[in-house]
Design an enzyme around this catalytic site. Structure first.
Site, PDB file in Angstrom:
ATOM      1  N   ARG A 108       0.860  -1.192   0.000  1.00 18.90           N
ATOM      2  CA  ARG A 108       0.000   0.000   0.000  1.00 18.90           C
ATOM      3  C   ARG A 108       0.887   1.228   0.000  1.00 18.90           C
ATOM      4  NH1 ARG A 108      -5.018   2.127   3.628  1.00 18.90           N
ATOM      5  NH2 ARG A 108      -6.033   0.637   2.245  1.00 18.90           N
ATOM      6  N   HIS A 135      -7.603   0.860  -6.119  1.00 19.67           N
ATOM      7  CA  HIS A 135      -7.786   0.139  -4.850  1.00 19.67           C
ATOM      8  C   HIS A 135      -8.552  -1.169  -5.161  1.00 19.67           C
ATOM      9  CE1 HIS A 135      -7.962  -0.637  -0.714  1.00 19.67           C
ATOM     10  NE2 HIS A 135      -8.792   0.288  -0.282  1.00 19.67           N
ATOM     11  N   GLN A 138     -10.441  -3.490  -2.534  1.00 15.53           N
ATOM     12  CA  GLN A 138     -11.668  -2.858  -2.036  1.00 15.53           C
ATOM     13  C   GLN A 138     -12.850  -3.198  -2.939  1.00 15.53           C
ATOM     14  OE1 GLN A 138     -12.146  -0.648   0.769  1.00 15.53           O
ATOM     15  NE2 GLN A 138     -14.267  -1.059   0.239  1.00 15.53           N
ATOM     16  N   ASP A 231     -16.757   8.398  -0.835  1.00 18.33           N
ATOM     17  CA  ASP A 231     -15.444   8.209  -0.196  1.00 18.33           C
ATOM     18  C   ASP A 231     -15.044   9.573   0.369  1.00 18.33           C
ATOM     19  OD1 ASP A 231     -12.908   7.327   0.545  1.00 18.33           O
ATOM     20  OD2 ASP A 231     -12.123   7.229  -1.512  1.00 18.33           O
ATOM     21  N   CYS A 272     -16.172   2.944   1.346  1.00 17.21           N
ATOM     22  CA  CYS A 272     -15.021   2.064   1.623  1.00 17.21           C
ATOM     23  C   CYS A 272     -14.519   2.232   3.048  1.00 17.21           C
ATOM     24  CB  CYS A 272     -13.906   2.351   0.627  1.00 17.21           C
ATOM     25  SG  CYS A 272     -13.394   4.082   0.600  1.00 17.21           S
ATOM     26  N   ARG A 317     -14.006  -7.262   3.134  1.00 13.92           N
ATOM     27  CA  ARG A 317     -12.600  -7.064   2.750  1.00 13.92           C
ATOM     28  C   ARG A 317     -11.800  -8.322   3.056  1.00 13.92           C
ATOM     29  NH1 ARG A 317     -10.294  -2.289   2.431  1.00 13.92           N
ATOM     30  NH2 ARG A 317      -8.886  -3.480   1.113  1.00 13.92           N
TER      31      ARG A 317
HETATM   32  N1   CP Z   1     -11.111   0.899   2.974  1.00 19.06           N
HETATM   33  C1   CP Z   1      -9.824   0.824   3.329  1.00 19.06           C
HETATM   34  O1   CP Z   1      -8.936   0.532   2.513  1.00 19.06           O
HETATM   35  O2   CP Z   1      -9.594   1.067   4.631  1.00 19.06           O
HETATM   36  P1   CP Z   1      -8.166   1.204   5.346  1.00 19.06           P
HETATM   37  O3   CP Z   1      -7.556   2.470   4.853  1.00 19.06           O
HETATM   38  O4   CP Z   1      -8.464   1.213   6.810  1.00 19.06           O
HETATM   39  O5   CP Z   1      -7.340   0.013   4.938  1.00 19.06           O
HETATM   40  N1  NVA Z   2      -9.518   7.553  -1.280  1.00 23.42           N
HETATM   41  C1  NVA Z   2      -9.140   7.107   0.049  1.00 23.42           C
HETATM   42  C2  NVA Z   2      -9.432   5.660   0.220  1.00 23.42           C
HETATM   43  C3  NVA Z   2      -9.151   5.119   1.586  1.00 23.42           C
HETATM   44  C4  NVA Z   2      -9.466   3.679   1.719  1.00 23.42           C
HETATM   45  C5  NVA Z   2      -7.670   7.398   0.277  1.00 23.42           C
HETATM   46  O1  NVA Z   2      -6.857   7.100  -0.611  1.00 23.42           O
HETATM   47  O2  NVA Z   2      -7.317   7.930   1.332  1.00 23.42           O
END
Ligand code: CP
Ligand code: NVA
Length: 330
Positions: A108, A135, A138, A231, A272, A317
């Site tokens: 990530r 993502h 997700q 989001d 999400c 998830r």
């Molecule tokens: N939705 C999601 O990816 O959550 P986190 O940032 O907590 O992993």
């Molecule tokens: N768009 C958000 C998604 C988090 C799961 C971010 O990148 O922070």
């Protein structure tokens, strides 16, 4: 069905056919059934995976961690400050080192090119746990949740409100295109997804029976939608300076009772997470103080309503990530 995942990377949904995505969703359902019935499934005992997080996480980290343990694997976590990657060691070298010790690598972080480079140099599967652009894990959870609620995916009307060119917006458009859903991005024009990605998604949707629509009109964009998805307005990695402009642009696109009333009577609310639906977080409290808003992308009323499926998504998830781990390592 002839699908072959073994040894493959999971970097973005664009790399997978609808049949392959269907296989992962069905596999996730089976893992969910086993988990709920406490049927052990340590199919990957003796293997080890590493989770690299250059951005923070609750769901993705815990989902990979629990899924890995449930499958019988060892799981090592590298937090944003504790590996050499990028600072003292190149992505390419890190990929080759970790491939000698682990059976798979989750990443990530920031640019999609980082996870692509990891995959290029790794000799084990690399899984994208979120980049600035995509993502994909997700999306599997979101598709599974939609299918659980409606009994099917084909033809379901999904409206995404907010920053439609962030990782979630991009990925949801691709996921819907692949699986034949009708996707609408309802956002200010400045925040529409990139034209090239829209064209790609439209071409995929033409094959699957889905469709892609972009609109800045809330009334039109949410009319009859069966899934209203949003989001956060400012994503991880973006500078604090963008908040003022983002709030100005996105305030009219908040998911509230009026939006849900304009959607289909059986519509669900999807997110999400994490979400700024109240002032019970450090950031949302700061934003409230600075800009005078106490709810952002969704009102607390909608977030807490019966239509909200956000915690089902969060649970899913884990089941869907487990399906990806098993398919690529099993
Ligand atoms: N939705 C999601 O990816 O959550 P986190 O940032 O907590 O992993
Ligand atoms: N768009 C958000 C998604 C988090 C799961 C971010 O990148 O922070």
């Amino acid at each position: 069905m002839s699908v072959n995942f073994k040894g493959r990377h999971f970097l973005k949904l664009l790399d997978f056919t609808p049949e392959e995505i269907r296989y992962l969703l069905d596999s996730a359902k089976e893992f969910k059934r086993m988990k709920h019935n406490r049927i052990l499934h340590k199919y990957l005992e003796g293997m080890n995976i590493v989770l690299i997080f250059e951005k923070t996480s609750t769901r993705t980290r815990c989902a990979f961690d629990v899924a890995g343990h449930d499958l019988g694997m060892g799981v090592t976590y590298l937090d944003p400050g504790s590996s050499q990657m990028g600072k003292k060691e190149s992505i390419a070298d890190t990929a080759r080192v970790l491939s000698r010790m682990f059976d798979g690598i989750e990443y990530r972080g920031f640019g999609q090119e980082i996870v692509d480079t990891l995959a290029e140099y790794a000799s084990v599967p690399v899984w994208n746990g979120l980049t600035d652009q995509f993502h994909p894990t997700q999306m599997l959870a979101d598709l599974l949740t939609i299918e659980e609620k409606f009994g099917h995916l084909q033809g379901v009307k999904v409206t995404y409100m907010g920053d439609a060119r962030n990782n979630t917006g991009n990925s949801l458009m691709v996921a819907c295109a692949k699986m034949g859903l009708h996707f609408t991005a309802c956002s200010p024009k400045e925040l529409f997804p990139a034209p090239e990605l829209v064209e790609t998604a439209k071409a995929i949707a033409a094959e699957s029976g889905g469709s892609i629509t972009l609109t800045d009109n809330v009334e039109e964009g949410t009319k009859g939608a069966e899934v209203i998805y949003t989001d956060i307005w400012v994503s991880m990695g973006e500078p604090d300076e963008v908040w003022a402009e983002r709030i100005r642009l996105l305030k009219p696109y908040q998911v509230n009772a009026a939006v849900m009333a304009n959607a289909a009577p059986n519509a669900v609310f999807s997110h999400c997470l994490p979400s700024f639906h109240d002032t019970n977080t450090t950031i949302s409290a700061e934003i409230a103080k600075k800009f005078g808003i106490t709810e952002m992308e969704v009102t607390n009323e909608v977030f807490e309503s019966k239509q909200s499926v956000v915690f089902d998504e969060a649970e899913n998830r884990m089941h869907t990530i487990k399906a990806v781990l098993y398919a690529t390592l099993g």
